[in-house]
Every structure is written in structure tokens, then in C-alpha cells.
Design an enzyme around this catalytic site. Structure first.
Site, short mmCIF file in Angstrom:
data_model
loop_
_atom_site.label_atom_id
_atom_site.label_comp_id
_atom_site.label_asym_id
_atom_site.label_seq_id
_atom_site.Cartn_x
_atom_site.Cartn_y
_atom_site.Cartn_z
N VAL A 55 2.20 4.94 1.08
CA VAL A 55 2.35 5.51 2.43
C VAL A 55 1.11 6.29 2.86
O VAL A 55 0.68 6.22 4.01
CB VAL A 55 3.59 6.44 2.47
CG1 VAL A 55 3.70 7.12 3.83
CG2 VAL A 55 4.86 5.63 2.19
N VAL A 71 13.98 0.55 -5.86
CA VAL A 71 13.89 0.46 -7.32
C VAL A 71 12.71 1.27 -7.85
O VAL A 71 11.62 1.24 -7.28
CB VAL A 71 13.75 -1.03 -7.74
CG1 VAL A 71 13.66 -1.14 -9.26
CG2 VAL A 71 14.94 -1.83 -7.24
N THR A 128 9.77 1.57 -9.45
CA THR A 128 8.66 0.74 -9.91
C THR A 128 7.36 1.41 -9.51
O THR A 128 7.36 2.44 -8.81
CB THR A 128 8.70 -0.65 -9.23
OG1 THR A 128 8.59 -0.45 -7.80
CG2 THR A 128 9.99 -1.39 -9.53
N ALA A 164 2.76 -2.97 7.86
CA ALA A 164 2.26 -4.27 7.39
C ALA A 164 3.22 -4.85 6.35
O ALA A 164 3.50 -6.06 6.37
CB ALA A 164 0.86 -4.11 6.80
N TYR A 165 3.72 -4.01 5.47
CA TYR A 165 4.66 -4.47 4.44
C TYR A 165 5.92 -5.03 5.12
O TYR A 165 6.42 -6.10 4.75
CB TYR A 165 5.02 -3.32 3.50
CG TYR A 165 5.95 -3.71 2.38
CD1 TYR A 165 5.48 -4.42 1.28
CD2 TYR A 165 7.31 -3.38 2.41
CE1 TYR A 165 6.33 -4.79 0.24
CE2 TYR A 165 8.16 -3.73 1.39
CZ TYR A 165 7.67 -4.44 0.30
OH TYR A 165 8.51 -4.80 -0.72
N PHE A 217 0.85 -1.18 0.00
CA PHE A 217 0.00 0.00 0.00
C PHE A 217 0.89 1.24 0.00
O PHE A 217 1.99 1.23 0.57
CB PHE A 217 -0.90 0.02 1.25
CG PHE A 217 -2.04 -0.94 1.18
CD1 PHE A 217 -3.29 -0.51 0.76
CD2 PHE A 217 -1.88 -2.27 1.53
CE1 PHE A 217 -4.36 -1.40 0.69
CE2 PHE A 217 -2.94 -3.17 1.47
CZ PHE A 217 -4.19 -2.73 1.04
N VAL A 275 6.30 -6.26 8.17
CA VAL A 275 6.04 -7.54 8.84
C VAL A 275 5.90 -8.66 7.82
O VAL A 275 6.40 -9.77 8.02
CB VAL A 275 4.79 -7.44 9.74
CG1 VAL A 275 4.40 -8.82 10.27
CG2 VAL A 275 5.04 -6.49 10.91
N GLN A 311 -5.14 -3.24 5.55
CA GLN A 311 -3.83 -3.28 4.89
C GLN A 311 -3.02 -4.49 5.36
O GLN A 311 -2.38 -5.18 4.56
CB GLN A 311 -3.03 -2.00 5.19
CG GLN A 311 -3.60 -0.75 4.54
CD GLN A 311 -2.63 0.42 4.60
OE1 GLN A 311 -1.43 0.24 4.61
NE2 GLN A 311 -3.17 1.63 4.61
#
Length: 276
Positions: A96, A230, A232, A192-193, A94, A195, A105
Site C-alpha cells: 500500500v 491470508v 502471506t 492496479a491490483y 505492490f 483491476v 505499478q
């Protein structure tokens, strides 16, 4: 059944995944499969690489869908009798400033990044041929997120004896703790990302350990890596690396020579083993 070596890259219709496919098409001596959820986008990405003179193949794969994973498994088993290189690149994040509730999320991010990746490993790792290479694309964010965990959680995630079941329980607990709005009180970081990528890195350590115990004679190497920051859709235009530069470390690990016995079960960034 084909004797041609075969490589599969998940989530590879764009970004780092596409760059990994591009590099493997140039360097891997066999068939390279670009996979993604949407066949239309996948075929368009294949066409793009074909215009560059490369010859990727396409197979549909949605890592959130167990039937899709098993369809790929059965195809690989039937056509190639197994798999030589697996790059687990598929993942989501997600933005920020996304206003989606944190608990949502957490559930959505872990469903794909951890549980989806785990399902791919469960179905495809038994197919890995001797001297196979498995690369799980994690992130340096897993390291910063780990430092943001309580001491107790850090000890569990760094343990050399943590089991896959224990890891799954911890990942599920994070999602439940966010739903009850107690995740910070329970020692979790607010990402969340992060973890989800702790989960990917620790899962890699566990699977590497199991391969060493159960298939030591097969010389399979499995590692987690960080491609770097990167440019993306995920990281945005200000990131420092191009997708092709981001692909360098995953491709290095995917193409480790048959004579190599390391790295294995490590977290690798810029082709260098980093402490976990």
C-alpha cells in the site's frame, strides 16, 4: 507416456500456492507439480513438503516468460499427454505504501496478474483432459474494484458476451490511461491490483463460456476464486486466515468430482458462488 493424473500450481513455492500444493499432495490421486520462477526456491519448497511426508514434483515456470510457459506445456504434453488440474495462483501486489509511480505499478501488476495468467491459459487450456479442473486465483478486491469502475466499464466487465480480445483491449487501456494520468477520468478505480483481478475474473468467465461452447462433452470446469485474506508476504501478518485456510476454496474447486457440472464460470469465495 504416463497415465497418471497430473496437477500444476503456478507460483507455489510459498504462501497460498504452497498450501494448495500441500493439500493436493494429500488429496489428489496423481502427480502434483510445484512451480515457480526460481529453481532454488522451488527445490527448497519441495524439500520442505518432503519433510512433511509428501511427494510434490518441481518444474520451473515464470508466467512472465512465454518460453518458460511453453517449456512446461511441452513437458506435460510429452510426459502425461495433457493436464488434469491447473491452478493459476501466481501473482504480485505492490504494498500500500509503495512509492513506485502508479503507472509503473499498473504496468508491472497487469503484466503478471493478467497477461501472464492469460498466457498460461492460452498454452495450457488446450491440454486439459476430459473432467479437467481449472482454478484461477482472483480476489474479492476484483469485486470492490469493479464497483469502483464507471457504469460503462461495469457493464462491459459484467457482459456475458465480452470477448477475450475486448478484455485484453480494456486491460491495455487501463495501463495506457495510468501513463497519461487520466485513469480516474476514464472511469477506472485507483487500484492496479484490483483491476488486474477484474481481468482474471472476467477472463475466467470468458474461458468457461468457450469451454462450454467448444468442448461441452469434456465436462471441464473452470472458475475464479478468492482465497480470502491470508497471512502471506503479500497480505501481511494481520490477515485473518492461515495459508492452509486460504487454500481451501481453490482446492475445493480443483477437486470437484467428475459427476459435478457446477460451479463453472463463476466467482467463488468460501466455497460459495458470489454474484459478479
Amino acid at each position: 507416456m504416463s497415465n497418471v493424473p497430473v496437477a500444476v500450481v503456478t507460483g507455489s513455492n510459498k504462501g497460498i500456492g504452497l498450501a494448495i500444493v500441500r493439500a493436493l499432495c494429500k488429496q489428489f490421486p496423481g502427480d502434483v507439480y510445484l512451480t515457480c520462477r526460481d529453481p532454488g526456491r522451488g527445490q527448497a519448497a519441495v524439500a520442505q513438503l518432503q519433510q512433511e511426508g509428501l511427494r510434490p514434483l518441481f518444474h520451473q515456470l515464470d508466467i512472465d516468460d512465454l518460453q518458460s510457459i511453453r517449456a512446461l506445456r511441452d513437458f506435460l504434453k510429452e510426459k502425461y499427454g495433457g493436464l488434469n488440474v491447473l491452478v493459476n495462483n501466481a501473482g504480485i501486489a505492490f504494498k500500500v505504501h509503495d512509492t513506485t509511480p502508479f503507472a509503473v505499478q499498473a504496468e508491472v501488476t497487469l503484466k503478471t496478474n493478467f497477461f501472464g495468467t492469460r498466457n498460461v491459459c492460452t498454452e495450457l487450456l488446450p491440454l486439459m483432459k476430459p473432467y479437467g479442473r481449472v482454478v484461477n486465483v482472483s480476489s474479492m478486491v476484483s469485486c470492490s474494484a469493479l464497483r469502483g469502475c464507471s457504469q460503462e466499464l461495469q457493464q462491459q466487465f459484467r457482459s456475458d458476451t465480452i470477448t477475450e480480445d475486448e478484455l485484453v483491449q480494456l486491460m491495455a487501456k487501463f495501463v495506457e490511461d495510468t501513463k497519461r494520468s487520466v485513469h480516474e477520468k476514464e472511469g477506472w478505480p485507483n487500484t492496479a491490483y484490483g483491476v488486474s483481478k477484474i481481468g482474471v475474473t472476467v477472463l475466467s468467465r470468458i474461458h468457461a463460456r468457450l469451454l462450454s461452447q467448444q468442448r461441452s462433452g469434456d465436462h471441464i470446469l473452470l472458475n475464479a476464486c478468492c482465497p480470502g485474506w491470508v497471512r502471506t508476504d503479500m497480505a501481511g501478518p494481520k490477515a485473518t486466515k492461515s495459508p492452509d485456510e486460504g487454500a481451501e476454496t481453490p482446492v475445493y474447486l480443483a477437486l470437484l468430482p467428475s459427476s459435478a457440472d457446477a460451479p463453472h464460470g463463476q466467482f467463488v469465495s468460501d466455497k460459495t458462488v458470489k454474484p459478479w
